[in-house]
Design a protein around this motif. Structure first.
Motif, PDB file in Angstrom:
ATOM      1  N   UNK A   4       0.845  -1.174   0.085  1.00  0.00           N
ATOM      2  CA  UNK A   4       0.428  -0.204  -0.351  1.00  0.00           C
ATOM      3  C   UNK A   4       0.673   1.280   0.094  1.00  0.00           C
ATOM      4  N   UNK A   5       1.231   1.415  -1.272  1.00  0.00           N
ATOM      5  CA  UNK A   5       2.249   3.102  -1.328  1.00  0.00           C
ATOM      6  C   UNK A   5       1.342   3.311  -2.199  1.00  0.00           C
ATOM      7  N   UNK A   6       1.102   4.854  -2.353  1.00  0.00           N
ATOM      8  CA  UNK A   6       0.881   5.803  -2.973  1.00  0.00           C
ATOM      9  C   UNK A   6       1.625   6.424  -4.588  1.00  0.00           C
ATOM     10  N   UNK A   7       0.414   6.471  -5.506  1.00  0.00           N
ATOM     11  CA  UNK A   7       0.925   6.784  -6.567  1.00  0.00           C
ATOM     12  C   UNK A   7       2.010   7.466  -6.739  1.00  0.00           C
ATOM     13  N   UNK A   9       3.645   8.354  -4.802  1.00  0.00           N
ATOM     14  CA  UNK A   9       6.028   7.908  -4.469  1.00  0.00           C
ATOM     15  C   UNK A   9       5.990   6.682  -5.731  1.00  0.00           C
ATOM     16  N   UNK A  10       5.319   5.599  -5.692  1.00  0.00           N
ATOM     17  CA  UNK A  10       6.028   5.252  -6.553  1.00  0.00           C
ATOM     18  C   UNK A  10       6.842   5.463  -8.356  1.00  0.00           C
ATOM     19  N   UNK A  11       5.941   7.073  -8.065  1.00  0.00           N
ATOM     20  CA  UNK A  11       6.016   7.485  -9.576  1.00  0.00           C
ATOM     21  C   UNK A  11       8.333   7.630  -9.438  1.00  0.00           C
ATOM     22  N   UNK A  12       8.405   8.358  -8.397  1.00  0.00           N
ATOM     23  CA  UNK A  12       9.338   9.166  -7.480  1.00  0.00           C
ATOM     24  C   UNK A  12      10.472   7.763  -6.983  1.00  0.00           C
ATOM     25  N   UNK A  13      10.015   6.667  -7.111  1.00  0.00           N
ATOM     26  CA  UNK A  13      10.742   5.308  -7.093  1.00  0.00           C
ATOM     27  C   UNK A  13      10.799   5.301  -8.236  1.00  0.00           C
ATOM     28  N   UNK A  14      10.119   5.458  -9.886  1.00  0.00           N
ATOM     29  CA  UNK A  14      10.549   4.983 -10.920  1.00  0.00           C
ATOM     30  C   UNK A  14      11.614   5.736 -11.240  1.00  0.00           C
ATOM     31  N   UNK A  15      11.140   7.138 -11.278  1.00  0.00           N
ATOM     32  CA  UNK A  15      12.030   8.099 -11.741  1.00  0.00           C
ATOM     33  C   UNK A  15      13.803   7.755 -11.276  1.00  0.00           C
ATOM     34  N   UNK A  16      13.614   7.525  -9.590  1.00  0.00           N
ATOM     35  CA  UNK A  16      15.155   7.801  -9.493  1.00  0.00           C
ATOM     36  C   UNK A  16      16.301   6.496  -9.966  1.00  0.00           C
ATOM     37  N   UNK A  17      14.884   5.197 -10.013  1.00  0.00           N
ATOM     38  CA  UNK A  17      15.381   4.380 -10.473  1.00  0.00           C
ATOM     39  C   UNK A  17      16.053   4.301 -11.868  1.00  0.00           C
ATOM     40  N   UNK A  18      15.069   4.725 -12.689  1.00  0.00           N
ATOM     41  CA  UNK A  18      15.479   5.119 -14.348  1.00  0.00           C
ATOM     42  C   UNK A  18      17.026   5.952 -14.097  1.00  0.00           C
ATOM     43  N   UNK A  19      17.300   7.054 -13.637  1.00  0.00           N
ATOM     44  CA  UNK A  19      18.313   7.945 -13.561  1.00  0.00           C
ATOM     45  C   UNK A  19      19.400   6.976 -12.926  1.00  0.00           C
ATOM     46  N   UNK A 127      11.445   0.653  -4.464  1.00  0.00           N
ATOM     47  CA  UNK A 127      10.598   0.123  -5.575  1.00  0.00           C
ATOM     48  C   UNK A 127       9.825  -1.735  -5.854  1.00  0.00           C
ATOM     49  N   UNK A 128      11.057  -2.507  -5.596  1.00  0.00           N
ATOM     50  CA  UNK A 128      10.853  -4.088  -6.175  1.00  0.00           C
ATOM     51  C   UNK A 128       9.259  -4.508  -5.027  1.00  0.00           C
ATOM     52  N   UNK A 129       9.479  -4.110  -3.851  1.00  0.00           N
ATOM     53  CA  UNK A 129       8.394  -4.277  -3.182  1.00  0.00           C
ATOM     54  C   UNK A 129       7.098  -3.214  -3.543  1.00  0.00           C
TER      55      UNK A 129
END
Length: 208
Positions: A4-7, A9-19, A127-129
């Protein structure tokens, strides 16, 4: 999604992962370097995982040369008109990843709208979780992402659908996935030659 994590936060995790991600070629160079120094990615730095990394480097090198895609697949993937980032969470020791990421790479090469990015799972556990498989941090995990909104369009992994069914049936009969199952799975991958991975992704892309 399991957590249960906000969309947002997920988008921020994805942005950081891609970078912080690797291209496929950069990831293959990383594996070559790890093998030269007898290393592995991830938290667990055991000899077993080091040996798996060496084996996977050899498998990926072979698959890069031998994977063949049909003309029909080439045409249909090539016609996709919208941009996507394919973000793959993996580790160098993962056997399923070694068998499937080269296939994913070959598909991504067919269309300049598809950008393949690779990250190490253990460096991106938050992000994995968000994308567990039956409660497990199973890899590889492919997230197809809209590059404008960082929204996840669909996910795939950790195994091709037929291999996942094979594992499920074996576990029902034997209670766990034994070393013998790894031998059975390797024979399946050798016979399948990436076809089931292609079919799975074509379906997710609504091309099948």
């Amino acid at each position: 999604m399991e957590h249960k994590i906000s969309e947002k936060v997920i988008k921020e995790l994805i942005y950081n992962a891609i970078s912080r991600s690797f291209s496929y070629n950069e990831y293959r160079v990383l594996l070559d370097q790890l093998v030269l120094k007898s290393g592995t990615t991830g938290v667990e730095q055991s000899q077993m995982y080091i040996d798996y990394t060496k084996l996977n480097q050899q498998r990926m090198k072979r698959l890069d040369k031998t994977i063949k895609l049909s003309e029909d697949v080439k045409i249909r993937i090539g016609e996709i008109p919208y941009k996507m980032i394919w973000l793959v969470l993996t580790e160098s020791w993962c056997g399923d990843a070694a068998q499937t990421i080269p296939v994913i790479h070959k598909l991504a090469l067919l269309n300049e709208n598809i950008f393949l990015k690779i990250i190490q799972r253990d460096e991106h556990l938050e992000l994995m979780d968000c994308f567990l498989t039956k409660g497990s941090r199973s890899i590889p995990k492919l997230l197809a992402i809209d590059p404008i909104s960082n929204t996840v369009l669909w996910t795939w992994g950790p195994r091709p659908s037929e291999a996942a069914l094979l594992a499920e049936e074996y576990k029902k009969e034997h209670g766990e996935l034994t070393p013998h199952f790894k031998e059975i799975l390797q024979v399946w991958y050798n016979t399948d030659k990436g076809k089931n991975t292609v079919v799975d992704l074509m379906k997710l892309l609504s091309l099948e």
